[in-house]
Design a protein around this motif. Structure first.
Motif, short mmCIF file in Angstrom:
data_model
loop_
_atom_site.label_atom_id
_atom_site.label_comp_id
_atom_site.label_asym_id
_atom_site.label_seq_id
_atom_site.Cartn_x
_atom_site.Cartn_y
_atom_site.Cartn_z
N ASP A 79 27.82 29.23 77.97
CA ASP A 79 29.73 29.73 77.95
C ASP A 79 29.66 30.75 79.06
O ASP A 79 30.07 32.20 78.98
N THR A 111 32.37 25.16 78.06
CA THR A 111 31.84 25.93 77.38
C THR A 111 31.22 25.99 76.51
O THR A 111 30.47 26.98 76.12
N GLN A 112 30.77 24.74 76.38
CA GLN A 112 29.88 24.46 75.33
C GLN A 112 28.26 23.81 76.31
O GLN A 112 27.65 23.63 76.05
N GLN A 125 36.77 19.66 81.71
CA GLN A 125 36.63 18.45 80.05
C GLN A 125 36.62 16.90 80.45
O GLN A 125 37.17 16.65 81.39
N THR A 177 25.63 17.39 73.18
CA THR A 177 27.07 16.89 71.72
C THR A 177 26.89 16.05 71.75
O THR A 177 26.68 15.30 72.31
N GLY A 211 24.34 20.20 79.47
CA GLY A 211 24.52 20.26 77.86
C GLY A 211 24.77 19.31 77.12
O GLY A 211 24.18 18.36 77.49
N TRP A 260 33.33 16.90 75.65
CA TRP A 260 32.48 18.18 75.72
C TRP A 260 32.77 19.26 77.16
O TRP A 260 33.22 17.82 78.14
N TYR A 278 21.88 30.77 74.04
CA TYR A 278 22.30 29.31 73.75
C TYR A 278 21.03 28.45 73.64
O TYR A 278 21.05 28.09 72.07
#
Length: 903
Positions: free
Chosen positions: A435, A429-430, A382, A421, A419, A426, A293
């Motif tokens: 991941d 896996t992000q 999610q 975004t 995380g 989201w 990442y």
């Protein structure tokens, strides 16, 4: 003169005799509804009569019109109620002795209507008992916004003074479940800790003060005029270590008081003394980046502290101006808080703890977060939310508190950023973990290319899993009170941030059973000959039909397994000729392990896979519960309705707010104005209330729901207008027919419960085929709600009460809803319960029934087996062995779960 409460009353200008019109508490509205004139006892005095719409119960006639008071028919009919439904000019401040004879009447303090209190002809006494022969039947809701009230009614309550002494005191607070005009708080915000209660919640034993919302003093501290020192050694000697620092008060993030927040209670300096109450919420979260990442996003560090609160105090060194940290001394990470006071000024326990809600204005709106799924990625979690105006990006966080056996619960909440975004969704896996657990080779070229070692790592809720205990048996888990959340960010620098409050969802019970990892250590203990290529079995009959999986809470569960034909690889070169490798997966996840089979005698691999999957389907746990997922949407053009409608079917809720929503959902309203409820103290969380409605009301068929910041609840239904009402009518007819056929009109509640269980066991089969289709859908991964997918595939009936009567085939959810539907036709009080079977990790549903004031469990799904009625009228603790289970938070509002517990 007391104004009559909002509700339905005889229309002063009726179009037809018996019409009803809604009075909003101040004036007549335009809402009207036809009365029950065809069955109106116009020549009879006010009293209890057989309900014209439901002969199994009595309904109170006030001399002019039917009221919303109902009562189960018993051998001794009750006298008239203490408070007949008023007309818009009646004074209802107290019962009139001349009009109300001595007798048992509905207790004005009990919003559920389940208690009777004795009126001696001139005043209330302290004598109470449960309505009906034991617990009351569910009521049909026929009133409008006001569902219960006791404003201004003197209620005598027993209080203890000294050892064994009883005195009577008058309590004139309204019930918090009523819609009344909430006066603006009269005191200063800093006096919150001494605010006077304005309503009471009888069931929970709590009083509530007027909410203080939209505050701007984020550095406020609350003064409490205690006459004792908070650090008095004699008072704190027996307390847990951490409790010594905040005893007397607690702080929570939710109206159910289930998510604790950090709080500081200290002795004030100076001559006046007293205590000072202040925030201890962290202004930062820890972010840990994987190498992948960091490299992909150009980050030079793998660890940093990220600001998550718009306001904070910089903490400087003692001998310099150098900034060494951010002091957790201000409010604002949440938009709402709930402060609970347990003691008086002398430090002595209150009879009823006092809850004070307060909140702050925010530059950015708080994200409304829901949990969803990812198309084509089974088991992946999610998070979704409405885009926030002004937000440039969103930070995903999780948090918890530490709980130690010898010190108690820490007052500090730990935040981790997992995380980020720029989108309004989201998934795991992000995550900053890159991941974690993805296959080593995604091309499908190697023997290990199909198998994830873990998924959803970003949201895992443990330090040591039960699988880790194989290698570290002395490790202890100490993180509790987990929640997931999203913070909208408009601007961020090294030393400042413009951020919203955290939009958080509780995760401990609701999301704990999501998949995390294959429990490889436990698997290898069972099958020590396992190699990197896989575990070999002599025949397909020896392959276990379950797979040990670690869930997000760290528990190991035996998940239903399936072989996946698409993973077949020939292992001739690495094992021996004729051996194939095939993936054994936990259903609804991406977690699996390779299995080796010898097919050198020419057996078809596809045939063997089908043979195994059929065996697994028939021997798997008969569960079939679901995760509650929702999405974010509005319904353009939908009529917004704010008055609870008259409905033709029974509804149920443990709080008037849930009854209000249930009435609208039974009526299939798509846009429900709940803003008036959100202004009331003690109102449950919206999602919490809707989840209860969906579980406890078999006449509600909801596919999805969402709500807006201005208090409009939007609902999508599983069936269109017309078909929806047809489903309801068919269910009502079936349930009434079955109840009548059981011959239980005069039976005890215990006998009634046994009879309903026997009917379901004798007439209903478990829908294995429907569950297999559901498993296939889950294994593919879908971004739709499960209701939409199941409906599209023709299996939704198995998760509804209707399926038990129309097709005689359902899964556990259908058994449980059918039980409730039949019970609604009798005097039996039954509820739907959902949770997880500990051994399998499968979502499951069962029932509880009230027998002489005690809630006992019935699992008709599992009683429909060769074992017979093993799970009939048992206590919670009697679910043992493979039947051990944990209740989740979906089936009843969090604050009321304990009311149904029977250890």
């Amino acid at each position: 003169m007391t104004q009559p409460h909002a509700g339905w009353y005889p229309d002063p200008t009726p179009a037809q005799e018996g019409d009803q019109r809604y009075w909003d508490g101040q004036q007549w509205t335009a809402h009207t509804a036809p009365g029950a004139s065809a069955a109106t006892p116009v020549s009879k005095p006010a009293d209890w009569y057989v309900d014209p719409t439901e002969p199994q119960q009595l309904r109170y006639w006030n001399g002019t019109a039917w009221t919303h008071h109902t009562h189960a028919r018993t051998s001794a009919d009750p006298a008239s109620p203490a408070q007949p439904e008023p007309s818009p000019t009646a004074d209802t401040s107290v019962p009139q002795a001349s009009a109300v004879p001595a007798g048992w009447h509905p207790d004005g303090r009990d919003v559920s209507g389940q208690t009777l209190r004795y009126w001696d002809g001139s005043q209330w006494t302290d004598h109470t008992h449960a309505a009906g022969t034991s617990a009351p039947r569910r009521r049909k809701r026929v009133s409008g916004k006001v569902l219960a009230a006791s404003i201004g009614v003197p209620v005598l309550v027993v209080g203890a003074v000294g050892a064994g002494a009883l005195v009577m005191r008058e309590a004139a607070l309204p019930e918090c479940g009523t819609l009344f005009d909430v006066e603006s708080p009269s005191g200063a915000f800093t006096d919150l800790a001494t605010a006077e209660p304005i309503c009471t919640d009888t069931a929970r034993g709590l009083d509530f003060t007027a909410p203080m919302r939209d505050q701007t003093e984020r550095d406020a501290t609350f003064a409490f005029p205690a006459t004792v020192r908070h650090d008095d050694p004699d008072r704190i000697a027996d307390l847990d270590y951490f409790r010594q620092f905040d005893w007397g008060f607690e702080l929570f993030a939710d109206p159910g008081l289930t998510t604790p927040l950090p709080l500081s209670v200290e002795d004030a300096e100076g001559a006046d003394g007293g205590w000072i109450i202040s925030s201890q919420e962290a202004p930062e979260a820890t972010a840990i980046y994987s190498d992948d990442y960091a490299a992909a996003n150009g980050l030079a560090v793998d660890y940093e502290q990220v600001l998550i609160r718009s306001n904070y105090d910089q903490l400087t060194g003692l001998d310099s101006d150098e900034v060494v940290g951010k002091a957790p001394s201000q409010w604002g990470l949440r938009d709402q808080y709930y402060l609970v006071r347990y003691v008086d000024e002398r430090g002595e326990p209150l009879d009823r703890p006092v809850v004070s809600e307060f909140g702050f204005t925010q530059e950015l709106a708080t994200p409304q977060v829901v949990v969803g799924a990812v198309e084509g990625s089974p088991g992946t979690v999610q998070l979704q939310w409405q885009p926030v105006d002004g937000a440039e990006w969103y930070l995903i966080v999780k948090s918890s508190v530490s709980q130690f056996a010898d010190q108690g619960r820490s007052p500090y909440r730990n935040y981790e950023a997992v995380g980020a975004t720029r989108e309004a969704a989201w998934d795991t896996t992000q995550g900053f973990d890159g991941d974690f657990g993805a296959p080593y080779d995604s091309s499908g070229a190697s023997y290990l290319s199909y198998y994830r070692t873990a998924q959803n790592n970003a949201l895992r809720m443990f330090n040591y899993s039960e699988d880790d205990l194989v290698l570290q048996p002395d490790a202890e888990e100490y993180q509790v009170g987990w929640e997931f959340g999203v913070i909208a960010i408009a601007d961020m620098t090294d030393d400042s941030v413009t951020a919203s409050a955290i939009g958080a969802i509780p995760a401990d019970a609701a999301e704990a059973n999501r998949p995390f990892a294959f429990a490889e250590y436990q698997w290898e203990e069972r099958y020590p000959d396992t190699t990197w290529v896989g575990t070999e079995f002599a025949s397909v009959a020896e392959i276990p039909t379950t797979l040990p999986i670690v869930n997000l809470a760290g528990a190991v569960v035996e998940a239903d397994a399936m072989l996946v034909l698409d993973t077949v690889a020939y292992a001739d070169e690495v094992v021996r000729p004729g051996v194939v490798q095939v993936g054994l997966y936990a259903v609804g996840t991406q977690l699996g392990t390779p299995i080796l089979l010898d097919v050198s005698d020419g057996e078809s691999v596809a045939t063997l896979v089908d043979e195994f999957n059929e065996r697994a389907r028939l021997t798997g746990a008969t569960t079939g519960g679901t995760y509650d997922t929702s999405s974010v949407f509005t319904i353009e053009g939908a009529e917004v309705v704010d008055v609870a409608p008259l409905v033709d079917y029974p509804i149920y809720g443990t709080h008037p707010f849930t009854e209000f929503i249930a009435a609208h959902m039974v009526a299939r309203h798509e846009a429900i104005d709940i803003s008036a409820w959100l202004a009331q103290p003690g109102t449950p969380d919206i999602a919490d209330a809707v989840q209860e409605v969906r579980k406890q009301n078999p006449y509600v068929y909801v596919e999805d729901y969402s709500w807006s910041t201005d208090g409009i609840l939007y609902v999508r239904y599983s069936y269109p207008e017309g078909e929806y009402q047809q489903h309801q009518a068919e269910l009502k007819a079936h349930a009434a027919e079955v109840a009548a056929s059981l011959g239980i009109q005069n039976a005890s509640n215990r006998d009634t419960a046994v009879a309903i269980n026997t009917y379901l066991v004798d007439h209903v089969e478990y829908a294995y085929d429907a569950l297999a289709v559901a498993d296939s859908i889950d294994q593919q991964g879908s971004s739709n709600t499960w209701q939409a997918d199941y409906h599209a595939n023709g299996i939704l009936y198995a998760w509804e009460a209707n399926g038990a009567f129309d097709r005689n085939q359902v899964v556990c959810a259908g058994y449980s809803l059918a039980f409730v539907a039949i019970a609604m036709e009798t005097q039996l009080h039954a509820v739907y319960v959902s949770g997880y079977v500990t051994a399998s990790g499968g979502s499951h549903a069962w029932n509880k029934v009230n027998i002489d004031g005690t809630w006992l469990a019935i699992d008709s799904t599992w009683n429909d087996s060769p074992n017979g009625n093993k799970y009939l009228l048992i206590r919670d603790s009697e679910f043992t062995g493979s039947a051990t289970r944990t209740e989740n938070e979906y089936w009843v509002v969090d604050a009321n779960m304990s009311l149904f517990a029977t250890p």
